[in-house]
Scaffold this motif. Structure first.
Motif, PDB file in Angstrom:
ATOM      1  N   GLN A  65       0.686  -1.209  -0.150  1.00 42.98           N
ATOM      2  CA  GLN A  65       0.093   0.080  -0.024  1.00 42.98           C
ATOM      3  C   GLN A  65       0.759   1.348   0.002  1.00 42.98           C
ATOM      4  O   GLN A  65       1.836   1.451   0.780  1.00 42.98           O
ATOM      5  N   ILE A  66       0.454   2.161  -0.971  1.00 43.12           N
ATOM      6  CA  ILE A  66       1.203   3.506  -1.105  1.00 43.12           C
ATOM      7  C   ILE A  66       0.160   4.603  -1.070  1.00 43.12           C
ATOM      8  O   ILE A  66      -0.630   4.586  -1.839  1.00 43.12           O
ATOM      9  N   SER A  67       0.330   5.469  -0.286  1.00 40.02           N
ATOM     10  CA  SER A  67      -0.588   6.663  -0.329  1.00 40.02           C
ATOM     11  C   SER A  67      -0.554   7.357  -1.254  1.00 40.02           C
ATOM     12  O   SER A  67       0.476   7.639  -1.976  1.00 40.02           O
ATOM     13  N   VAL A  68      -1.289   8.110  -1.773  1.00 40.09           N
ATOM     14  CA  VAL A  68      -1.428   9.315  -2.809  1.00 40.09           C
ATOM     15  C   VAL A  68      -0.598  10.307  -2.738  1.00 40.09           C
ATOM     16  O   VAL A  68       0.115  10.735  -3.578  1.00 40.09           O
ATOM     17  N   PRO A  69      -0.647  10.912  -1.372  1.00 37.62           N
ATOM     18  CA  PRO A  69       0.592  11.988  -1.191  1.00 37.62           C
ATOM     19  C   PRO A  69       1.986  11.468  -1.317  1.00 37.62           C
ATOM     20  O   PRO A  69       2.730  12.180  -2.122  1.00 37.62           O
ATOM     21  N   GLU A  70       2.361   9.957  -1.143  1.00 33.99           N
ATOM     22  CA  GLU A  70       3.539   9.515  -1.470  1.00 33.99           C
ATOM     23  C   GLU A  70       3.743   9.282  -3.094  1.00 33.99           C
ATOM     24  O   GLU A  70       4.955   9.747  -3.397  1.00 33.99           O
ATOM     25  N   ILE A  71       2.697   9.022  -3.628  1.00 36.91           N
ATOM     26  CA  ILE A  71       2.772   8.901  -4.904  1.00 36.91           C
ATOM     27  C   ILE A  71       3.109  10.119  -5.761  1.00 36.91           C
ATOM     28  O   ILE A  71       4.046  10.338  -6.761  1.00 36.91           O
ATOM     29  N   LEU A  72       2.479  11.012  -5.223  1.00 40.25           N
ATOM     30  CA  LEU A  72       2.434  12.373  -5.701  1.00 40.25           C
ATOM     31  C   LEU A  72       4.134  12.997  -5.697  1.00 40.25           C
ATOM     32  O   LEU A  72       4.785  13.532  -6.404  1.00 40.25           O
ATOM     33  N   ALA A  73       4.541  12.454  -4.353  1.00 43.35           N
ATOM     34  CA  ALA A  73       5.811  13.008  -3.967  1.00 43.35           C
ATOM     35  C   ALA A  73       6.946  12.429  -4.929  1.00 43.35           C
ATOM     36  O   ALA A  73       8.061  13.150  -5.057  1.00 43.35           O
ATOM     37  N   SER A  74       6.758  11.042  -5.281  1.00 43.67           N
ATOM     38  CA  SER A  74       7.591  10.272  -5.921  1.00 43.67           C
ATOM     39  C   SER A  74       7.514  11.042  -7.550  1.00 43.67           C
ATOM     40  O   SER A  74       8.646  11.059  -8.244  1.00 43.67           O
ATOM     41  N   ILE A  75       6.422  11.312  -7.918  1.00 45.20           N
ATOM     42  CA  ILE A  75       6.205  11.720  -9.268  1.00 45.20           C
ATOM     43  C   ILE A  75       7.008  13.272  -9.113  1.00 45.20           C
ATOM     44  O   ILE A  75       7.742  13.382 -10.360  1.00 45.20           O
ATOM     45  N   PHE A  76       6.681  14.003  -8.365  1.00 47.86           N
ATOM     46  CA  PHE A  76       7.371  15.531  -8.313  1.00 47.86           C
ATOM     47  C   PHE A  76       8.982  15.318  -8.190  1.00 47.86           C
ATOM     48  O   PHE A  76       9.743  15.957  -8.675  1.00 47.86           O
ATOM     49  N   GLU A  93       9.401   2.800  -4.509  1.00 52.14           N
ATOM     50  CA  GLU A  93       9.859   3.596  -5.524  1.00 52.14           C
ATOM     51  C   GLU A  93      10.088   2.748  -6.983  1.00 52.14           C
ATOM     52  O   GLU A  93       9.459   2.920  -7.818  1.00 52.14           O
ATOM     53  N   SER A  94      10.723   1.700  -6.694  1.00 50.55           N
ATOM     54  CA  SER A  94      10.778   0.813  -7.679  1.00 50.55           C
ATOM     55  C   SER A  94       9.561  -0.032  -8.008  1.00 50.55           C
ATOM     56  O   SER A  94       9.325  -0.277  -9.289  1.00 50.55           O
ATOM     57  N   ALA A  95       8.733  -0.428  -7.381  1.00 58.09           N
ATOM     58  CA  ALA A  95       7.499  -0.876  -7.496  1.00 58.09           C
ATOM     59  C   ALA A  95       6.535   0.073  -8.443  1.00 58.09           C
ATOM     60  O   ALA A  95       5.999  -0.433  -9.335  1.00 58.09           O
ATOM     61  N   LEU A  96       6.740   1.269  -8.087  1.00 60.37           N
ATOM     62  CA  LEU A  96       6.008   2.380  -8.674  1.00 60.37           C
ATOM     63  C   LEU A  96       6.387   2.460  -9.957  1.00 60.37           C
ATOM     64  O   LEU A  96       5.182   2.418 -11.118  1.00 60.37           O
TER      65      LEU A  96
END
Length: 379
Positions: A65-76, A93-96
């Motif tokens: 499970q990865i939260s939406v804020p963490e996903i956005l942080a990874s994208i930015f 990160e690698s999974a995303l």
């Protein structure tokens, strides 16, 4: 009454101000006023926002499970900007970026391609039952793709399967067109029976290729029959994405002609539409869109049937809005289906084609009954 006299009211309607209460429901005003344009913009913006939200949620759910804020942080962070805290899990990160983002984007591509193909097929056939999987286009594309896999063909390198799927979709679409069209109209029974025949032949070809192929080829062929986004890579998105986008953009240039074709072939020709040329172009575009989806996701049915009908009931029949809205709606449906496929059963990845068939099958039955009641019997 002459043809000119019958078409004249349509010309007058085109010159009149847009009035949803009095306009011909089959032919939306080509120059909509501000309220209609604003409504269209709001609808498309809402669907686009829903697709983005669904994509972020889909990328975050699963065994990790990865939260939406963490996903956005990874994208930015990948864009060179610091925003929020990166995912805490060491492998997040690698999974995303290696697994989930390619799969999410492929779901968007496949859903948009299949829904758009359904819209323009229904428009060019003038029949609400036309859809790539129902009439055998998806099965034809899969049969050619499976043949290339089982025989180990590599004429076009990594594009061989895509080219084979395109040729299969094109052949199936041409067969449907030549068989189901009669005297300027598409007969419902003939359309359905044509789809049954093509699906049966394609199924036999796939079974033969399963018998002839080695164990590796058999595994791939099973994938084609069930439909899945498991194992999607960035290279798959890089190949399928541009094909689907080009097909959708080309289809968007023909929305006005499809609206005119809904009036009938003779009025459409009188208003300047080259009907046969339009149909040939639509057939090629349908083959492109279907091959882009089938080549990397297998047979996923009913997306092009369910999404256009729901949106047509909500937004009206005008293709100028219906086509882009269906592309976004198809992407949204595929994201939901893929998320369900990954999460409904623990430690398992269900076939997406199975899930869409469970939803689309009952919808297809309902649509047949609705079409029969509305027409007073099948044509």
């Amino acid at each position: 009454m002459s043809l000119e006299q019958r078409v004249q009211p349509l010309r007058l309607a085109e010159d009149a101000p847009a009035d949803p209460g009095t306009a011909d429901p089959r032919l939306p005003d080509p120059a909509p006023g501000a309220p209609r344009a604003l409504r269209n913009t709001i609808v498309l913006a809402a669907l686009a926002a829903a697709v983005v939200i669904a994509a972020l949620v889909s990328a975050g759910v699963g065994q990790m499970q990865i939260s939406v804020p963490e996903i956005l942080a990874s994208i930015f962070h990948r864009m060179g900007m610091d925003w929020g805290a990166l995912p805490a899990h060491p492998h997040a990160e690698s999974a995303l970026w290696a697994i989930r983002f390619p799969r999410v984007l492929m779901a968007v591509v496949v859903g948009a391609a299949l829904a758009s193909a359904g819209v323009i097929m229904q428009g060019v056939f003038g029949n609400p039952l036309a859809e790539p999987s129902v009439v055998g286009v998806s099965a034809g594309a899969a049969a050619f793709a499976c043949t290339s896999i089982a025989l180990g063909l590599t004429f076009f390198g990594q594009w061989t399967t895509v080219v084979a799927a395109f040729l299969g979709g094109l052949v199936a679409t041409c067969l449907v067109y030549l068989t189901a069209r009669h005297a300027g109209r598409t007969e419902v029974v003939t359309l359905v029976l044509t789809g049954v025949a093509i699906n049966a032949i394609a199924g036999a070809v796939i079974a033969l290729m399963t018998f002839l192929g080695d164990s590796s080829a058999r595994e791939e062929i099973v994938f084609w029959q069930l439909g899945s986004l498991n194992g999607t890579l960035w290279i798959n998105v890089a190949i399928a994405g541009p094909i689907a986008l080009a097909g959708i953009l080309l289809a968007c240039t023909m929305t006005r002609q499809l609206d005119l074709l809904a009036l009938g072939e003779r009025p459409a020709r009188h208003l300047g539409v080259n009907v046969e040329s339009l149909r040939r172009r639509i057939i090629v575009i349908v083959a492109f869109l279907t091959s882009a989806a089938v080549a990397f996701a297998g047979i996923i049915g009913f997306v092009g049937l369910v999404v256009p009908h729901i949106l047509r009931m909500a937004l009206g029949p005008g293709h100028r809005l219906l086509l882009p809205a269906s592309a976004l709606g198809g992407a949204l449906l595929m994201l939901a289906a893929d998320t369900a496929a990954r999460t409904l059963v623990a430690n398992a990845d269900l076939p997406i084609g199975m899930l869409t068939a469970l939803v689309g099958g009952p919808f297809f039955f309902w649509l047949i009954r609705r079409t029969r009641r509305g027409a007073g019997g099948w044509s």
